[in-house]
Design a protein around this motif. Sequence first.
Motif, PDB file in Angstrom:
ATOM      1  N   VAL A   9       0.842  -1.204   0.000  1.00 55.30           N
ATOM      2  CA  VAL A   9       0.000   0.000   0.000  1.00 55.30           C
ATOM      3  C   VAL A   9       0.874   1.249   0.000  1.00 55.30           C
ATOM      4  O   VAL A   9       0.624   2.192  -0.766  1.00 55.30           O
ATOM      5  CB  VAL A   9      -0.986  -0.005   1.196  1.00 55.30           C
ATOM      6  CG1 VAL A   9      -1.648   1.360   1.369  1.00 55.30           C
ATOM      7  CG2 VAL A   9      -2.033  -1.095   1.011  1.00 55.30           C
ATOM      8  N   GLN A  10       1.920   1.274   0.807  1.00 54.29           N
ATOM      9  CA  GLN A  10       2.792   2.446   0.852  1.00 54.29           C
ATOM     10  C   GLN A  10       3.497   2.670  -0.483  1.00 54.29           C
ATOM     11  O   GLN A  10       3.648   3.811  -0.929  1.00 54.29           O
ATOM     12  CB  GLN A  10       3.817   2.332   1.980  1.00 54.29           C
ATOM     13  CG  GLN A  10       4.581   3.618   2.221  1.00 54.29           C
ATOM     14  CD  GLN A  10       3.660   4.782   2.564  1.00 54.29           C
ATOM     15  OE1 GLN A  10       2.856   4.697   3.499  1.00 54.29           O
ATOM     16  NE2 GLN A  10       3.748   5.878   1.820  1.00 54.29           N
ATOM     17  N   ALA A  15       3.918   6.029  -5.286  1.00 57.34           N
ATOM     18  CA  ALA A  15       3.866   6.164  -6.741  1.00 57.34           C
ATOM     19  C   ALA A  15       2.748   7.111  -7.170  1.00 57.34           C
ATOM     20  O   ALA A  15       2.921   7.931  -8.075  1.00 57.34           O
ATOM     21  CB  ALA A  15       3.690   4.785  -7.384  1.00 57.34           C
ATOM     22  N   GLU A  16       1.597   7.018  -6.515  1.00 55.90           N
ATOM     23  CA  GLU A  16       0.467   7.914  -6.829  1.00 55.90           C
ATOM     24  C   GLU A  16       0.869   9.364  -6.591  1.00 55.90           C
ATOM     25  O   GLU A  16       0.601  10.243  -7.418  1.00 55.90           O
ATOM     26  CB  GLU A  16      -0.746   7.548  -5.973  1.00 55.90           C
ATOM     27  CG  GLU A  16      -1.990   8.330  -6.292  1.00 55.90           C
ATOM     28  CD  GLU A  16      -2.864   7.675  -7.343  1.00 55.90           C
ATOM     29  OE1 GLU A  16      -3.488   8.415  -8.112  1.00 55.90           O
ATOM     30  OE2 GLU A  16      -2.948   6.441  -7.402  1.00 55.90           O
ATOM     31  N   GLU A  33       6.840   5.746 -16.846  1.00 55.20           N
ATOM     32  CA  GLU A  33       7.431   4.773 -15.920  1.00 55.20           C
ATOM     33  C   GLU A  33       6.426   4.330 -14.866  1.00 55.20           C
ATOM     34  O   GLU A  33       6.550   3.248 -14.298  1.00 55.20           O
ATOM     35  CB  GLU A  33       8.643   5.373 -15.209  1.00 55.20           C
ATOM     36  CG  GLU A  33       9.874   5.483 -16.059  1.00 55.20           C
ATOM     37  CD  GLU A  33      11.023   6.123 -15.303  1.00 55.20           C
ATOM     38  OE1 GLU A  33      10.927   6.320 -14.067  1.00 55.20           O
ATOM     39  OE2 GLU A  33      12.032   6.436 -15.951  1.00 55.20           O
ATOM     40  N   LEU A  34       5.430   5.173 -14.592  1.00 55.10           N
ATOM     41  CA  LEU A  34       4.461   4.882 -13.537  1.00 55.10           C
ATOM     42  C   LEU A  34       3.135   4.331 -14.066  1.00 55.10           C
ATOM     43  O   LEU A  34       2.302   3.876 -13.284  1.00 55.10           O
ATOM     44  CB  LEU A  34       4.203   6.142 -12.711  1.00 55.10           C
ATOM     45  CG  LEU A  34       5.412   6.609 -11.900  1.00 55.10           C
ATOM     46  CD1 LEU A  34       5.201   8.024 -11.386  1.00 55.10           C
ATOM     47  CD2 LEU A  34       5.687   5.654 -10.758  1.00 55.10           C
ATOM     48  N   MET A 112       0.397   2.130 -12.337  1.00 54.49           N
ATOM     49  CA  MET A 112      -1.039   2.380 -12.304  1.00 54.49           C
ATOM     50  C   MET A 112      -1.708   1.694 -13.487  1.00 54.49           C
ATOM     51  O   MET A 112      -1.367   1.940 -14.632  1.00 54.49           O
ATOM     52  CB  MET A 112      -1.333   3.880 -12.347  1.00 54.49           C
ATOM     53  CG  MET A 112      -2.819   4.193 -12.211  1.00 54.49           C
ATOM     54  SD  MET A 112      -3.180   5.952 -12.407  1.00 54.49           S
ATOM     55  CE  MET A 112      -2.677   6.573 -10.814  1.00 54.49           C
ATOM     56  N   TYR A 113      -2.680   0.849 -13.165  1.00 54.98           N
ATOM     57  CA  TYR A 113      -3.408   0.093 -14.179  1.00 54.98           C
ATOM     58  C   TYR A 113      -4.722   0.798 -14.554  1.00 54.98           C
ATOM     59  O   TYR A 113      -5.119   0.816 -15.707  1.00 54.98           O
ATOM     60  CB  TYR A 113      -3.684  -1.314 -13.654  1.00 54.98           C
ATOM     61  CG  TYR A 113      -4.499  -2.165 -14.586  1.00 54.98           C
ATOM     62  CD1 TYR A 113      -3.925  -2.717 -15.726  1.00 54.98           C
ATOM     63  CD2 TYR A 113      -5.845  -2.409 -14.336  1.00 54.98           C
ATOM     64  CE1 TYR A 113      -4.684  -3.490 -16.593  1.00 54.98           C
ATOM     65  CE2 TYR A 113      -6.595  -3.182 -15.200  1.00 54.98           C
ATOM     66  CZ  TYR A 113      -6.016  -3.713 -16.319  1.00 54.98           C
ATOM     67  OH  TYR A 113      -6.762  -4.476 -17.187  1.00 54.98           O
ATOM     68  N   PHE A 114      -5.403   1.372 -13.563  1.00 51.59           N
ATOM     69  CA  PHE A 114      -6.694   2.026 -13.793  1.00 51.59           C
ATOM     70  C   PHE A 114      -6.848   3.195 -12.840  1.00 51.59           C
ATOM     71  O   PHE A 114      -6.391   3.141 -11.692  1.00 51.59           O
ATOM     72  CB  PHE A 114      -7.848   1.036 -13.573  1.00 51.59           C
ATOM     73  CG  PHE A 114      -9.201   1.667 -13.744  1.00 51.59           C
ATOM     74  CD1 PHE A 114      -9.723   1.884 -15.011  1.00 51.59           C
ATOM     75  CD2 PHE A 114      -9.936   2.074 -12.649  1.00 51.59           C
ATOM     76  CE1 PHE A 114     -10.968   2.498 -15.171  1.00 51.59           C
ATOM     77  CE2 PHE A 114     -11.175   2.675 -12.796  1.00 51.59           C
ATOM     78  CZ  PHE A 114     -11.698   2.888 -14.066  1.00 51.59           C
TER      79      PHE A 114
END
Length: 125
Positions: A9-10, A15-16, A33-34, A112-114
């Motif tokens: 989670v961290q 990344a977010e 990259e993210l 990030m996928y969605f």
Amino acid sequence: MTDENQRAVQAAIDAELRLLDPGVRASPALVLELLDPEFTEVGASGRRWDATSILTVTGDGSVSPESPVEVTGMSGTVLAPGIVHLTYFTDHRGRRVWRSSLWRLTDTGWRMYFHQGTPAAVEGD
């Protein structure tokens, strides 16, 4: 939550927050990259985005050090090994948005996928 889940989670939260950083948003290479190659987003506008089209708005200067995105209430949960769901609010230029992201662990790290943004009332309204 187990230590492993807390770390996952961290990592997704870190990344977010990088994706919301004006310096990262100004660099298509850093944004890519993210983002997962299969990334999709349903924006607060209702528009659908993919990894290529999102680059047209990430570097447009709307998020800058002078106009940062304020993040509140970010939390996450592990849905399955290597899959983290985050939710949070952003406030930017008088607009409040409830956000939801799915991150997945790949060979190159968390991506990030969605992502979905839904307009929300400003607190006090």
